[in-house]
Design an enzyme around this catalytic site. Structure first.
Site, PDB file in Angstrom:
ATOM      1  N   HIS A 133       0.674  -1.371   0.146  1.00  0.00           N
ATOM      2  CA  HIS A 133       0.112  -0.062  -0.039  1.00  0.00           C
ATOM      3  C   HIS A 133       0.928   1.350  -0.046  1.00  0.00           C
ATOM      4  CE1 HIS A 133       0.236  -0.162   4.381  1.00  0.00           C
ATOM      5  NE2 HIS A 133       0.478   1.045   4.182  1.00  0.00           N
ATOM      6  N   ASP A 163       0.258  -7.816   1.264  1.00  0.00           N
ATOM      7  CA  ASP A 163       0.746  -6.214   1.492  1.00  0.00           C
ATOM      8  C   ASP A 163       2.246  -6.186   1.447  1.00  0.00           C
ATOM      9  OD1 ASP A 163       0.197  -3.749   1.628  1.00  0.00           O
ATOM     10  OD2 ASP A 163       0.009  -3.467   3.815  1.00  0.00           O
ATOM     11  N   SER A 240       4.510   2.498   8.006  1.00  0.00           N
ATOM     12  CA  SER A 240       4.568   1.276   7.179  1.00  0.00           C
ATOM     13  C   SER A 240       5.563   0.969   6.209  1.00  0.00           C
ATOM     14  CB  SER A 240       3.056   1.525   6.249  1.00  0.00           C
ATOM     15  OG  SER A 240       1.957   1.520   7.116  1.00  0.00           O
TER      16      SER A 240
END
Length: 397
Positions: A133, A163, A240
């Site tokens: 993402h 992911d 992230s």
């Protein structure tokens, strides 16, 4: 769809297959230091109790700083951008509006969206790993190292199911991380997170491993196929893709998921999963995930009762445990193998099943095209089903 499912409000998992120093405290430490002068302060048994170590790394009080010093240079900032269109209702494209409103009819506009995340370098020649993402919709990204070097990175592959994404930059003798083993973790161990939260580069936060094996549904990302590490080390937007480290400075996970209602809990993808996916992405640019094609729910006594009382479902379930098949996707591997709505899965690949997450993990570990043995309870009878998982389709009905 049955009104029961709507009322129940439970997400149907679509199988894409599938710190304190010590408990005694300062008073005890003081008493231990003055034991000869204050022999009556503590019971004899407690006086001989060993002083807890300040940390797990051979008494080194600077183990966090040393871990960060070793890994920090290999943690990067990733800036990605993509062009997106502002959609307008299709009705505004009708000739009627063109005739009467002319140029006043809204025209779709394209705008640039920018995002920032983290990543880390796996190899000295510039192979990086991050979250999918973070680079979604981008073929090229800007990669900034801790020492200020800036590279253009090429996104070689992404996998939305786990992911994970991989990037290649043109570099030599770059700093790299050391990988550990998430499978060896124990709740309560130290956890160190490094990343670029809120645009604040190379931020370090510390906590512990709170729990292991959190399912995608528990974490709040049911479309993913990962068994997450839970930590209370602060993970904020921008973290992230960054590494989660153990006390030795080895990468044990990739920081990825944040729940707004989690009150300080973060989640990370185990490094073993990340390594496996990254290897496929570097090799062929994509990942083929085994897929069965069922919607399922974890059974309990209350759920069984509600299912049996729902006239629209027309099911009579005897089991309080296992995983019930609520729907079989038409023409899917499960459909072709003979799965039926109401089947209660009790074993997959010879292993006992308790939750939908168990099924998911076993299917993910299977091989596309090879027989996977599944045992189900169907109308009080045990039925063996031999299913050949297919590749996860781009679109699912």
């Amino acid at each position: 769809m049955s009104q029961f499912i709507k009322k129940l409000g439970i997400y149907l998992t679509l199988l894409a297959l599938g710190g304190g120093a010590g408990f005694v405290g300062n008073r005890y430490l003081l008493a231990k230091q003055q034991r000869q002068e204050l022999p009556q302060v503590l019971p004899a048994a407690l006086q001989s109790f060993p002083v807890p170590s300040a940390n797990p790394v051979e008494g080194n009080i600077n183990f966090i700083a040393e871990a960060v010093r070793a890994v920090g240079p290999a943690v990067v900032r990733i800036d990605a951008s993509r062009q997106v269109s502002q959609e307008i209702p299709e009705s505004f494209q009708h000739p009627f509006f063109r005739r009467f409103f002319g140029d006043e009819v809204p025209i779709p506009k394209r705008q640039l969206e920018r995002g920032t995340g983290s990543g880390f370098i796996l190899s000295s020649d510039g192979r990086l790993i991050t979250n999918a993402h973070v680079v979604e919709g981008a073929d090229r990204v800007k990669v900034t190292l801790k020492d200020g070097q800036i590279f253009e990175g090429e996104v070689l592959g992404t996998d939305s199911v786990t992911d994970i994404a991989v990037i290649k930059i043109d570099g030599r003798n770059l700093p790299t991380v050391k990988l550990g083993k998430a499978e060896n973790l124990t709740p309560g161990e130290w956890a160190i997170a490094i990343g670029n939260p809120l645009g604040l580069d190379n931020t370090v936060t510390v906590g512990i491993i709170s729990a292991l094996g959190r399912s995608s549904s528990q974490v709040g990302v049911p479309d993913k196929r990962v068994s997450f590490i839970q930590t209370d080390a602060a993970i904020n937007p921008g973290n992230s893709g960054g590494p989660l480290l153990n006390a030795q400075g080895q990468v044990i996970g990739i920081n990825t998921a944040i729940r707004a209602d989690a009150q300080g809990l973060g989640f990370a993808i185990p490094i073993e999963t990340a390594e496996r996916i990254a290897s496929q992405l570097f090799t062929k640019g994509k990942v083929d995930h085994p897929y069965l094609g069922i919607q399922m729910m974890t059974l309990n006594s209350e759920l069984r009762k509600q299912i049996n009382e729902d006239v629209d479902l027309n099911l009579n379930i005897d089991e309080d445990k296992g995983v019930i098949v609520m729907r079989v996707v038409p023409n899917s591997p499960a459909d072709l193998a003979g799965f039926q709505t109401g089947d209660v899965i009790i074993k997959v690949g010879g292993k006992n099943i308790e939750t939908a997450g168990d099924v998911q993990q076993q299917v993910e570990a299977s091989v596309i095209g090879e027989v996977l043995e599944v045992e189900v309870k169907r109308k009080s009878k045990t039925v063996a089903i031999a299913v050949r998982p297919g590749a996860f389709p781009d679109e699912i009905d």
